[in-house]
Scaffold this motif. Sequence first.
Motif, mmCIF file in Angstrom:
data_model
loop_
_atom_site.group_PDB
_atom_site.id
_atom_site.type_symbol
_atom_site.label_atom_id
_atom_site.label_comp_id
_atom_site.label_asym_id
_atom_site.label_seq_id
_atom_site.Cartn_x
_atom_site.Cartn_y
_atom_site.Cartn_z
ATOM 1 N N VAL A 300 -8.692 -3.721 8.242
ATOM 2 C CA VAL A 300 -8.430 -2.462 7.527
ATOM 3 C C VAL A 300 -6.935 -2.274 7.295
ATOM 4 O O VAL A 300 -6.493 -1.880 6.213
ATOM 5 C CB VAL A 300 -9.018 -1.269 8.319
ATOM 6 C CG1 VAL A 300 -8.521 0.056 7.761
ATOM 7 C CG2 VAL A 300 -10.537 -1.311 8.287
ATOM 8 N N LYS A 301 -6.145 -2.580 8.298
ATOM 9 C CA LYS A 301 -4.691 -2.440 8.185
ATOM 10 C C LYS A 301 -4.129 -3.325 7.073
ATOM 11 O O LYS A 301 -3.317 -2.897 6.248
ATOM 12 C CB LYS A 301 -4.038 -2.790 9.528
ATOM 13 C CG LYS A 301 -2.548 -2.515 9.609
ATOM 14 C CD LYS A 301 -1.945 -3.110 10.875
ATOM 15 C CE LYS A 301 -2.650 -2.634 12.130
ATOM 16 N NZ LYS A 301 -2.072 -3.258 13.356
ATOM 17 N N CYS A 303 -5.785 -4.639 4.546
ATOM 18 C CA CYS A 303 -6.300 -4.208 3.247
ATOM 19 C C CYS A 303 -5.520 -3.013 2.713
ATOM 20 O O CYS A 303 -5.197 -2.940 1.520
ATOM 21 C CB CYS A 303 -7.776 -3.832 3.373
ATOM 22 S SG CYS A 303 -8.886 -5.237 3.638
ATOM 23 N N ASP A 304 -5.218 -2.077 3.592
ATOM 24 C CA ASP A 304 -4.492 -0.879 3.184
ATOM 25 C C ASP A 304 -3.095 -1.222 2.660
ATOM 26 O O ASP A 304 -2.610 -0.598 1.708
ATOM 27 C CB ASP A 304 -4.389 0.088 4.369
ATOM 28 C CG ASP A 304 -3.726 1.407 4.001
ATOM 29 O OD1 ASP A 304 -4.123 2.005 2.992
ATOM 30 O OD2 ASP A 304 -2.804 1.821 4.722
ATOM 31 N N LYS A 305 -2.463 -2.231 3.255
ATOM 32 C CA LYS A 305 -1.111 -2.611 2.834
ATOM 33 C C LYS A 305 -1.064 -3.099 1.388
ATOM 34 O O LYS A 305 -0.048 -2.974 0.718
ATOM 35 C CB LYS A 305 -0.564 -3.698 3.766
ATOM 36 C CG LYS A 305 -0.061 -3.175 5.102
ATOM 37 C CD LYS A 305 0.544 -4.298 5.930
ATOM 38 C CE LYS A 305 1.063 -3.773 7.264
ATOM 39 N NZ LYS A 305 1.625 -4.867 8.104
ATOM 40 N N PHE A 307 -3.539 -2.231 -0.847
ATOM 41 C CA PHE A 307 -4.351 -1.290 -1.627
ATOM 42 C C PHE A 307 -5.712 -1.864 -2.040
ATOM 43 O O PHE A 307 -6.146 -1.714 -3.180
ATOM 44 C CB PHE A 307 -3.575 -0.813 -2.871
ATOM 45 C CG PHE A 307 -2.205 -0.280 -2.552
ATOM 46 C CD1 PHE A 307 -2.048 0.964 -1.943
ATOM 47 C CD2 PHE A 307 -1.074 -1.032 -2.823
ATOM 48 C CE1 PHE A 307 -0.792 1.456 -1.631
ATOM 49 C CE2 PHE A 307 0.195 -0.558 -2.505
ATOM 50 C CZ PHE A 307 0.333 0.689 -1.910
ATOM 51 N N GLN A 309 -9.882 -1.990 -1.220
ATOM 52 C CA GLN A 309 -10.907 -1.133 -0.628
ATOM 53 C C GLN A 309 -11.717 -1.891 0.413
ATOM 54 O O GLN A 309 -12.200 -2.995 0.159
ATOM 55 C CB GLN A 309 -11.846 -0.578 -1.697
ATOM 56 C CG GLN A 309 -12.867 0.397 -1.115
ATOM 57 C CD GLN A 309 -13.594 1.193 -2.177
ATOM 58 O OE1 GLN A 309 -13.302 1.074 -3.354
ATOM 59 N NE2 GLN A 309 -14.551 2.001 -1.764
ATOM 60 N N THR A 310 -11.870 -1.265 1.576
ATOM 61 C CA THR A 310 -12.626 -1.859 2.678
ATOM 62 C C THR A 310 -13.969 -1.162 2.831
ATOM 63 O O THR A 310 -14.048 0.066 2.778
ATOM 64 C CB THR A 310 -11.856 -1.722 4.008
ATOM 65 O OG1 THR A 310 -10.496 -2.078 3.811
ATOM 66 C CG2 THR A 310 -12.458 -2.609 5.074
ATOM 67 N N PRO A 324 -9.349 5.638 10.601
ATOM 68 C CA PRO A 324 -8.321 5.754 9.556
ATOM 69 C C PRO A 324 -8.602 6.892 8.579
ATOM 70 O O PRO A 324 -9.727 7.039 8.081
ATOM 71 C CB PRO A 324 -8.394 4.395 8.846
ATOM 72 C CG PRO A 324 -8.942 3.467 9.869
ATOM 73 C CD PRO A 324 -9.913 4.285 10.667
ATOM 74 N N PHE A 326 -7.760 7.304 5.606
ATOM 75 C CA PHE A 326 -8.006 6.919 4.210
ATOM 76 C C PHE A 326 -9.407 6.334 4.013
ATOM 77 O O PHE A 326 -9.770 5.938 2.906
ATOM 78 C CB PHE A 326 -6.949 5.919 3.723
ATOM 79 C CG PHE A 326 -6.746 4.735 4.628
ATOM 80 C CD1 PHE A 326 -7.558 3.622 4.539
ATOM 81 C CD2 PHE A 326 -5.731 4.757 5.581
ATOM 82 C CE1 PHE A 326 -7.369 2.540 5.386
ATOM 83 C CE2 PHE A 326 -5.532 3.673 6.425
ATOM 84 C CZ PHE A 326 -6.357 2.561 6.329
#
Length: 366
Positions: A300-301, A303-305, A307, A309-310, A324, A326
Amino acid sequence: MHVLISPDKFKGSLSASQVCDALEKGIKKRRPKTTLTKMPLADGGEGTLEVIQQLHGGTWITVDTFDPLMHPIQAEYLYLADQKTAYIEMARASGLALLSTKERNPLKTTTFGTGVLIADALSRGATQIILTIGGSATNDAGIGMAAALGWKFLNRDGNELTPTGESLIQIASIAPVDLAPCAFTVVTDVENPLAGPSGAAHVFAAQKGASPAVIKQLDKGLNNIATIFGSIASEAGAGAAGGLGAGARYFLNAKIVSGSGWVMDKVHFNRALLKADFIITGEGKIDSSTWGGKVVSEVVKRCDKVFKQTILVSGAFESSPHFPIFLDDNEVFTISSRAKDLEDSVANAADILEQLGEEIALKYLN
């Protein structure tokens, strides 16, 4: 549409590869033209060696060794001869799963069997050994492992001690040995120090069969050997696998690395991530412990960096303050939501994951 499926194992039910296969089957039923990349992951514990072999190959080496109570057993490790590299999972020789509930006693257990695996790898000419630690039955600070490699542990009278948890408090001196040149890496997601309130005994020994009184005894032993280990005892990961983290640092001059991140880098996760439109990840149970560095939190971390979608899939789900912000915790796809009970969840996990794959395809993959 390109989907990357990168889960951890669903412990007690499905391997990470089986999770990937079930989700793929469901997605393909509804969206047959979707491009799928399956990249099973692990956190340095059970299943890590299979993930490594799937990517890098290697040969399984079977060795006559010992379980945590010194009963003769056979255990395997993965050897890449062309790279002179061995991947050893300590739980295969020193794991809690090798003992019945009645047999569990961290005063009596030892990592000696893991040391036998290391010795075998060294005898084959290994110049790099990766030791994945987790699921241990032990609290011996790695002295059993070291004893199998020739180290001796002496009490005040100069008598040699049996390398078990109960001997730690009696250690007055150590007789070292010279090992063949080899670079050691310890893979773990545990960040606990060796001793004290957040150390190996107080945090982990109860699940290995220790009573409150035994926990105090073990912690005194860990504090005793900490005087020999010095600053190593306070390092993050020193308390992993009953102190094997600290023992590997001291006896093997090992480097400790974060399990999830190390595995993801090893399989080139970031490269696959950049090609994907959606990423599906998950584990057997997503709860507050998930967000402390486990596979799902690391996915998740990352993927977020960038942008991306998880999508989260799990056997069961418990929301927590660490979830998280988001992500939407109402959109975690769970096996338990479709199963009759826990037994059904485990027995029919693959079939239900296939159904969840269909649901994900219909909801996200237009």
